[in-house]
Design a protein around this motif. Structure first.
Motif, PDB file in Angstrom:
ATOM      1  N   ILE A  25      12.418  24.228   4.975  1.00  0.00           N
ATOM      2  CA  ILE A  25      13.142  23.161   5.507  1.00  0.00           C
ATOM      3  C   ILE A  25      14.408  23.272   4.779  1.00  0.00           C
ATOM      4  CG2 ILE A  25      13.538  20.944   6.295  1.00  0.00           C
ATOM      5  CD1 ILE A  25      10.878  21.943   7.480  1.00  0.00           C
ATOM      6  N   VAL A  28      16.956  26.422   5.300  1.00  0.00           N
ATOM      7  CA  VAL A  28      17.504  26.071   6.510  1.00  0.00           C
ATOM      8  C   VAL A  28      18.828  25.440   6.492  1.00  0.00           C
ATOM      9  CG1 VAL A  28      17.296  25.384   8.910  1.00  0.00           C
ATOM     10  CG2 VAL A  28      15.696  27.277   7.862  1.00  0.00           C
ATOM     11  N   ASP A 202      11.660  19.196  21.315  1.00  0.00           N
ATOM     12  CA  ASP A 202      11.274  20.492  20.380  1.00  0.00           C
ATOM     13  C   ASP A 202      10.263  21.466  21.135  1.00  0.00           C
ATOM     14  OD1 ASP A 202      12.353  19.559  18.196  1.00  0.00           O
ATOM     15  OD2 ASP A 202      10.852  18.646  17.185  1.00  0.00           O
ATOM     16  N   LEU A 226      17.078  34.650  18.820  1.00  0.00           N
ATOM     17  CA  LEU A 226      16.082  35.287  17.862  1.00  0.00           C
ATOM     18  C   LEU A 226      15.595  36.601  18.343  1.00  0.00           C
ATOM     19  CD1 LEU A 226      14.181  32.444  16.393  1.00  0.00           C
ATOM     20  CD2 LEU A 226      16.082  33.510  15.183  1.00  0.00           C
ATOM     21  N   SER A 238      19.139  24.630  13.711  1.00  0.00           N
ATOM     22  CA  SER A 238      18.044  24.360  13.193  1.00  0.00           C
ATOM     23  C   SER A 238      18.169  23.365  12.397  1.00  0.00           C
ATOM     24  CB  SER A 238      17.360  25.531  12.561  1.00  0.00           C
ATOM     25  OG  SER A 238      17.267  26.735  13.159  1.00  0.00           O
ATOM     26  N   THR A 245      14.673  15.284  13.636  1.00  0.00           N
ATOM     27  CA  THR A 245      13.153  15.041  13.165  1.00  0.00           C
ATOM     28  C   THR A 245      13.206  13.865  12.152  1.00  0.00           C
ATOM     29  OG1 THR A 245      12.353  17.263  13.811  1.00  0.00           O
ATOM     30  CG2 THR A 245      10.975  16.015  12.296  1.00  0.00           C
TER      31      THR A 245
ATOM     32  N   PRO B 108       7.631  18.766   7.851  1.00  0.00           N
ATOM     33  CA  PRO B 108       7.407  19.971   8.457  1.00  0.00           C
ATOM     34  C   PRO B 108       6.357  19.907   9.840  1.00  0.00           C
ATOM     35  CG  PRO B 108       6.853  20.515   6.419  1.00  0.00           C
ATOM     36  CD  PRO B 108       7.000  19.022   6.217  1.00  0.00           C
ATOM     37  N   PHE B 110       6.550  17.514  11.738  1.00  0.00           N
ATOM     38  CA  PHE B 110       7.257  17.388  13.128  1.00  0.00           C
ATOM     39  C   PHE B 110       8.417  17.933  13.344  1.00  0.00           C
ATOM     40  CE2 PHE B 110       4.644  13.432  12.351  1.00  0.00           C
ATOM     41  CZ  PHE B 110       4.065  13.287  13.673  1.00  0.00           C
ATOM     42  N   THR B 111       8.737  18.962  12.539  1.00  0.00           N
ATOM     43  CA  THR B 111       9.919  19.897  12.807  1.00  0.00           C
ATOM     44  C   THR B 111       9.357  20.936  13.926  1.00  0.00           C
ATOM     45  OG1 THR B 111      10.466  19.711  10.589  1.00  0.00           O
ATOM     46  CG2 THR B 111      11.325  21.382  11.809  1.00  0.00           C
ATOM     47  N   SER B 112      10.492  21.279  14.669  1.00  0.00           N
ATOM     48  CA  SER B 112      10.036  21.969  15.759  1.00  0.00           C
ATOM     49  C   SER B 112       9.606  23.586  15.165  1.00  0.00           C
ATOM     50  CB  SER B 112      11.570  22.432  16.269  1.00  0.00           C
ATOM     51  OG  SER B 112      11.683  23.475  17.404  1.00  0.00           O
ATOM     52  N   ILE B 114       9.840  26.449  16.425  1.00  0.00           N
ATOM     53  CA  ILE B 114      10.702  27.529  16.409  1.00  0.00           C
ATOM     54  C   ILE B 114      11.527  27.540  15.262  1.00  0.00           C
ATOM     55  CG2 ILE B 114      12.391  26.229  18.040  1.00  0.00           C
ATOM     56  CD1 ILE B 114      11.933  29.856  18.536  1.00  0.00           C
ATOM     57  N   VAL B 115      11.918  26.156  14.859  1.00  0.00           N
ATOM     58  CA  VAL B 115      12.757  26.354  13.541  1.00  0.00           C
ATOM     59  C   VAL B 115      11.697  26.596  12.403  1.00  0.00           C
ATOM     60  CG1 VAL B 115      13.790  24.504  11.719  1.00  0.00           C
ATOM     61  CG2 VAL B 115      14.341  24.198  14.573  1.00  0.00           C
ATOM     62  N   ARG B 116      10.632  26.057  12.442  1.00  0.00           N
ATOM     63  CA  ARG B 116       9.620  26.666  11.100  1.00  0.00           C
ATOM     64  C   ARG B 116       9.703  28.077  11.216  1.00  0.00           C
ATOM     65  NH1 ARG B 116       4.682  22.632  11.500  1.00  0.00           N
ATOM     66  NH2 ARG B 116       5.363  22.233  13.633  1.00  0.00           N
ATOM     67  N   TYR B 118      11.486  30.318  12.586  1.00  0.00           N
ATOM     68  CA  TYR B 118      12.895  30.854  12.260  1.00  0.00           C
ATOM     69  C   TYR B 118      13.002  30.936  10.540  1.00  0.00           C
ATOM     70  CZ  TYR B 118      17.720  30.882  11.143  1.00  0.00           C
ATOM     71  OH  TYR B 118      19.064  31.044  10.420  1.00  0.00           O
ATOM     72  N   SER B 119      12.834  29.720   9.875  1.00  0.00           N
ATOM     73  CA  SER B 119      13.117  29.805   8.509  1.00  0.00           C
ATOM     74  C   SER B 119      12.192  30.746   7.743  1.00  0.00           C
ATOM     75  CB  SER B 119      12.904  28.378   7.920  1.00  0.00           C
ATOM     76  OG  SER B 119      11.703  27.833   8.309  1.00  0.00           O
ATOM     77  N   TRP B 120      10.786  30.920   8.247  1.00  0.00           N
ATOM     78  CA  TRP B 120       9.987  31.775   7.603  1.00  0.00           C
ATOM     79  C   TRP B 120      10.615  33.295   7.897  1.00  0.00           C
ATOM     80  CZ3 TRP B 120       7.434  31.578   3.609  1.00  0.00           C
ATOM     81  CH2 TRP B 120       6.686  30.061   3.249  1.00  0.00           C
ATOM     82  N   MET B 121      11.195  33.589   8.976  1.00  0.00           N
ATOM     83  CA  MET B 121      11.863  35.026   9.366  1.00  0.00           C
ATOM     84  C   MET B 121      12.851  35.078   8.476  1.00  0.00           C
ATOM     85  SD  MET B 121      11.915  34.734  13.451  1.00  0.00           S
ATOM     86  CE  MET B 121      12.596  36.489  13.649  1.00  0.00           C
ATOM     87  N   TYR B 159       1.450  27.914   7.958  1.00  0.00           N
ATOM     88  CA  TYR B 159       2.690  26.871   7.706  1.00  0.00           C
ATOM     89  C   TYR B 159       2.559  25.903   8.914  1.00  0.00           C
ATOM     90  CZ  TYR B 159       6.990  24.925   6.548  1.00  0.00           C
ATOM     91  OH  TYR B 159       7.815  23.786   6.146  1.00  0.00           O
TER      92      TYR B 159
END
Lengths: 270, 283
Positions: A25, A28, A202, A226, A238, A245, B108, B110-112, B114-116, B118-121, B159
């Motif tokens: 988090i 990003v 989301d 992506l 993001s 959120t 984390p 409640f985070t989208s 796709i965002v989670r 993406y960040s691991w990518m 995750y």
């Protein structure tokens, strides 16, 4: 608490785990403020460049508005229907209550890919692909279980005797709702509306099939880019979604606090 | 009088109808319509069965099912091992520490997705932050292949699914009377003995329901494996999506979907027996 060996190693473990949990988090958000045209950590210089790209690009703007519109529709439908259903679960005496509830939670259990394909299969012939109201309705089915779970516990806190009193004093069924149940359950209703909005905002898989080109939502646009190439603007989008959120969680915390303060004042009166 | 009053409230049941109607029209209806239409297009029931058999025994589906099972089992096991101490800590702490740890789990959660993902990518890529740090520290000499491998899928899915397990375990552990552990220690049990004989058995219920919910969600996972897996790491949900998006093979998709749906419903049935569904998602 005494700091014995196991407790201390547990604390150390929890600290590391929490850092790892927050790492993606935080990364990003930092990347979103980077200035250069490629992803590099730590960024060489910081700017709002990618946020400007996000808010300036008409295609991202359209995606944002589609997302907001669809999430609002889904939120209203899921919250209203979810409220009445939760009320029926708490007050009504139906047979097989637990079974019925577990049926109504199915939309979050059944893999979204299956649900999305089935909805898509129907949407094609009916020319509903890209229709925001239809996507909102589809999202509402996924948001409904969340609303139900939140409101079930919230409505359990409403004293049935207050409703009986209102009815015996001549209030109509409608009056009981607007003057007793809704005001008392209001914090829960707000919370559930917030999380219903977030669930739709989301949601990716159903939108992926149903949005078409017309109503691409933010998650769908992220998904598409992506697959092609990781552009830095994705970090800004993001970070924006993380911000949404954050706002929802913050508002929910306020609502909870307000409810607790009110409960405390109630017990003082008594 | 009492009878009349309670009747007044028993009619509350009708308020469930709008929600049931929504689910019937927008959720169950489309599902049934899809299965009937997609399967009817194959032909007679006999043809349908033999077609279903060819699909289910095809190499692509068998491989995808094995991959799905392996990944889901690994994810469930890893999530359980990582979550248990976290939930334990949450159940035994109050105030600032509790809030802080809960915050790190809920944000984390409640985070989208796709965002989670993406960040691991970004973190796991060949030139990603993790490889940069490890290279800089001299732990490795060349970048590790993390993204687009099974390892990548596992990290991403663990995750995403971790919060479900932590919150389920927490609910169970919160109900364990702390004086039981104190009594055991007071009577001379070692910390380890007291944990294995008292605490763990009392938390088994949470372990079972948490593992079930994580496994159920894992087998239908799509976004994270699709983005973080390599070409050979195909899970069943991805195969279903591909057969519709790329091959327009609705019947094949329907048969694979039925298979996945069946597995999901059987596991959900077990979950329903062992746990209170109202506690799902840590509500």
């Amino acid at each position: 608490m005494t700091t014995t060996g196991p407790t201390r190693s547990l604390s150390a473990y929890v600290t590391v785990a929490c850092l790892v949990l927050m790492l993606p988090i935080v990364i990003v958000i930092i990347l979103a403020f980077g200035h250069q045209g490629y992803l590099k950590f730590p960024p060489e210089s910081y700017s709002l460049r990618w946020f400007a790209t996000f808010f300036g690009d008409p295609r991202w703007q359209r995606a944002l508005w589609s997302s907001v519109l669809i999430a609002s529709i889904a939120c209203v439908i899921a919250t209203v229907l979810g409220f009445f259903a939760a009320y029926a679960f708490v007050r009504g005496d139906m047979r097989a209550k637990k079974l019925l509830l577990s049926f109504m939670l199915l939309p979050i259990i059944i893999p979204h890919v299956i649900t999305a394909i089935a909805m898509y299969f129907l949407s094609g012939p009916l020319k509903l692909v890209g229709n925001v109201v239809w996507i909102g309705l589809c999202h509402a089915t996924v948001a409904l279980p969340i609303v139900l779970l939140i409101l079930l516990s919230s409505l359990q806190g409403v004293d049935v005797n207050l409703e009986r009193a209102a009815l015996s004093l001549g209030s109509s069924r409608f009056g009981v709702f607007t003057k007793v149940v809704i005001p008392l359950a209001f914090p829960g209703i707000l919370s559930s509306a917030l999380f219903a909005f977030l669930a739709s905002f989301d949601e990716l898989i159903i939108s992926l099939f149903l949005a078409g080109v017309r109503s691409e939502t933010l998650p769908v646009r992220i998904w598409n880019s992506l697959h092609l190439q990781v552009e830095p603007v994705i970090a800004a989008v993001s970070a924006f979604l993380i911000g949404v959120t954050g706002v929802v969680l913050l508002l929910d915390a306020f609502v909870r606090q307000a409810r607790q303060a009110r409960l405390a004042s109630y017990s003082n009166v008594r | 009088m009492t009878v009349k009053k309670s009747r007044k409230f028993s009619d509350a049941t009708v308020f469930i109808l709008p929600a049931v109607l929504l689910l019937a029209l927008v959720f169950v209806g489309p599902l049934i319509w899809f299965f009937i239409q997609a399967l009817a297009s194959v032909g007679t029931p006999a043809e349908m069965l033999s077609y279903a058999w060819t699909i289910i025994t095809s190499k692509a589906v068998v491989t995808a099912l094995m991959t799905t099972n392996w990944i889901s089992l690994m994810v469930t096991l890893l999530v359980l091992l990582i979550s248990y101490p976290l939930a334990c800590y949450l159940a035994n702490n109050q105030g600032m520490r509790f809030t802080l740890v809960l915050f790190c789990i809920v944000v984390p959660y409640f985070t989208s997705i796709i965002v989670r993902t993406y960040s691991w990518m970004v973190l796991l890529g060949r030139n990603g932050i993790i490889n940069q740090v490890l290279l800089y520290l001299g732990v490795i000499n060349e970048p590790l292949a993390l993204l687009y491998t099974k390892t990548g899928i596992l990290i991403g899915m663990v995750y995403v699914l971790l919060p479900y397990m932590v919150l389920t375990l927490f609910a169970t552990m919160k109900a364990i009377d702390p004086s039981l552990m104190r009594a055991a220690r007071g009577l001379g049990a070692s910390g380890f003995y007291a944990f294995t004989r008292i605490y763990f058995p009392l938390s088994v219920h949470g372990v079972v329901s948490g593992s079930l919910i994580v496994f159920i969600l894992s087998i239908g996972f799509f976004i994270t494996p699709a983005l973080m897996g390599g070409p050979s790491d195909v899970m069943i949900a991805m195969l279903i999506e591909r057969s519709v998006e790329i091959m327009f093979d609705w019947s094949g998709a329907a048969i694979m979907s039925l298979l996945l749906l069946f597995a999901t419903l059987v596991l959900y049935g077990i979950y329903y027996r062992v746990t209170d569904v109202r506690r799902m998602m840590g509500a």
